[in-house]
Design a protein around this motif. Sequence first.
Motif, PDB file in Angstrom:
ATOM      1  N   GLU A  55     133.564  60.400   5.187  1.00 22.69           N
ATOM      2  CA  GLU A  55     132.761  60.031   4.017  1.00 22.69           C
ATOM      3  C   GLU A  55     133.568  60.197   2.729  1.00 22.69           C
ATOM      4  OE1 GLU A  55     129.585  58.582   1.946  1.00 22.69           O
ATOM      5  OE2 GLU A  55     129.833  58.678   4.123  1.00 22.69           O
ATOM      6  N   ILE A  56     134.358  61.247   2.652  1.00 17.88           N
ATOM      7  CA  ILE A  56     135.181  61.502   1.467  1.00 17.88           C
ATOM      8  C   ILE A  56     136.200  60.375   1.263  1.00 17.88           C
ATOM      9  CG2 ILE A  56     136.927  63.062   0.483  1.00 17.88           C
ATOM     10  CD1 ILE A  56     135.416  65.309   2.131  1.00 17.88           C
ATOM     11  N   LEU A  57     136.718  59.848   2.374  1.00 18.09           N
ATOM     12  CA  LEU A  57     137.742  58.798   2.317  1.00 18.09           C
ATOM     13  C   LEU A  57     137.155  57.402   2.086  1.00 18.09           C
ATOM     14  CD1 LEU A  57     139.897  59.957   5.372  1.00 18.09           C
ATOM     15  CD2 LEU A  57     140.633  59.998   2.980  1.00 18.09           C
ATOM     16  N   SER A  58     135.845  57.269   2.186  1.00 19.97           N
ATOM     17  CA  SER A  58     135.214  55.942   2.216  1.00 19.97           C
ATOM     18  C   SER A  58     135.461  55.105   0.959  1.00 19.97           C
ATOM     19  CB  SER A  58     133.706  56.067   2.463  1.00 19.97           C
ATOM     20  OG  SER A  58     133.096  56.782   1.394  1.00 19.97           O
ATOM     21  N   ASP A  59     135.618  55.749  -0.209  1.00 19.29           N
ATOM     22  CA  ASP A  59     135.817  54.968  -1.439  1.00 19.29           C
ATOM     23  C   ASP A  59     137.255  55.053  -1.954  1.00 19.29           C
ATOM     24  OD1 ASP A  59     135.847  57.606  -2.288  1.00 19.29           O
ATOM     25  OD2 ASP A  59     134.685  57.219  -4.116  1.00 19.29           O
ATOM     26  N   ALA A  60     138.161  55.647  -1.152  1.00 23.69           N
ATOM     27  CA  ALA A  60     139.547  55.831  -1.595  1.00 23.69           C
ATOM     28  C   ALA A  60     140.263  54.491  -1.747  1.00 23.69           C
ATOM     29  CB  ALA A  60     140.300  56.706  -0.609  1.00 23.69           C
ATOM     30  N   GLN A  61     141.108  54.409  -2.771  1.00 23.51           N
ATOM     31  CA  GLN A  61     141.953  53.229  -2.958  1.00 23.51           C
ATOM     32  C   GLN A  61     143.426  53.552  -2.667  1.00 23.51           C
ATOM     33  OE1 GLN A  61     140.761  50.032  -3.691  1.00 23.51           O
ATOM     34  NE2 GLN A  61     138.902  51.146  -3.133  1.00 23.51           N
TER      35      GLN A  61
END
Length: 397
Positions: A306-312
């Motif tokens: 979940e933490i990585l879900s919006d990473a660019q």
Amino acid sequence: MPLISIKDVDLVNKCVFIRCDFNVPQDEFGNISDDRRIKSAIPTIKYCLDNDARVILASHLGRPKEISDKHSLKPVAKRLSKLLGTEVIMANDIIGEDAQNKAKNLKKGEILLLENLRFIKGETKNDEDLAKSLASMCDVYCNDAFGVCHRAHSSVEAITRFAKEICAGFLLQKEFNFAQDLLKSPARPFVAVVGGSKVSGKLQALHNLLPKVDKIIIGGGMAFTFLKANGLNIGNSIVEEELIEDAKQIMQTAKELGVKLYLPVDVLAAQSFSNDSVVKKVSVQEIPNGWMGLDIGPASSILFKEILSDAQTIWWNGPMGVFEFDKFSKGSFKMSHYISDSYATSVAGGGDTADVINRAGDADDFSFISTGGGASLELIEGKELPAIKPLILKEEY
């Protein structure tokens, strides 16, 4: 800070000494099990051949204490010959009579591979006499061995003081530029995933990353030093007691900078460091006395996904557990899957991280996988690598 590129040097009819990193893993029968580092050197080698150069290749393999068949580069010569579609001549020594004669008799378009550089003890001591002998064999020295650039060794540092011309190969330039760009202008949110067994090996990297990232995930054995710093009982899990205050400082600095720092919420625990041991899934608040955490648990995997879900942008260095054992590899493999499935620019450190990614079958889906774990980490730490410093193109005024 651009490097002196091999493209900046005239190679026609010259002898080019390329320092490669052929430190590849082998199985119990001496067969190469992962030739990624060999393949990474091919663009530079082919460029030299295309420019009518004679090529001498050199590398180390392992950490031999004496000359042995186990650490010979003969299997590398065989694999490289197959990959290039042309014979790679193998020398029986490094600066001895056989190597010198074969180097002198090299013809245009031919390739000579010297024996394991670490068969000579002076290599790791940055011995100048060894460096002079190596430099005397060529017209141009080219460093394409990023994995050893954090070491001041004869074939990567001292040799630059004696070679007629020096430059960086394509792999070295790519590694260096990726690290520079990653820290200068990452697309955001920028998430760092840091694992491995010890905080001590990643302490400076954490300090350097904090002002640059938006989130940090800490897993692997090093997480237990942070969990203990938060007052939790971690049983017999690995911990660096002397770094508990450092861990507290890192968490405090992250809070002050507005960087979200995440630790595992559950672990797979066992009583012994073995693939046969009984395993429990427990929260980090409930690790029993006498038990040790050897992998992140399923709840931590879901949280980290979940933490990585919006990473660019994602930078990953270090596994989430003892991935060498099947029972404790799931956390690391899941992390590899999550990062490779994301739409982020994904950059992975070499060493164990690259091994995890290859075992998980995700190598093709990462933006970049470094060939050097230690060197990659030191660039992220902001350190000046001794073998790269001589190759930095000086500005002219």
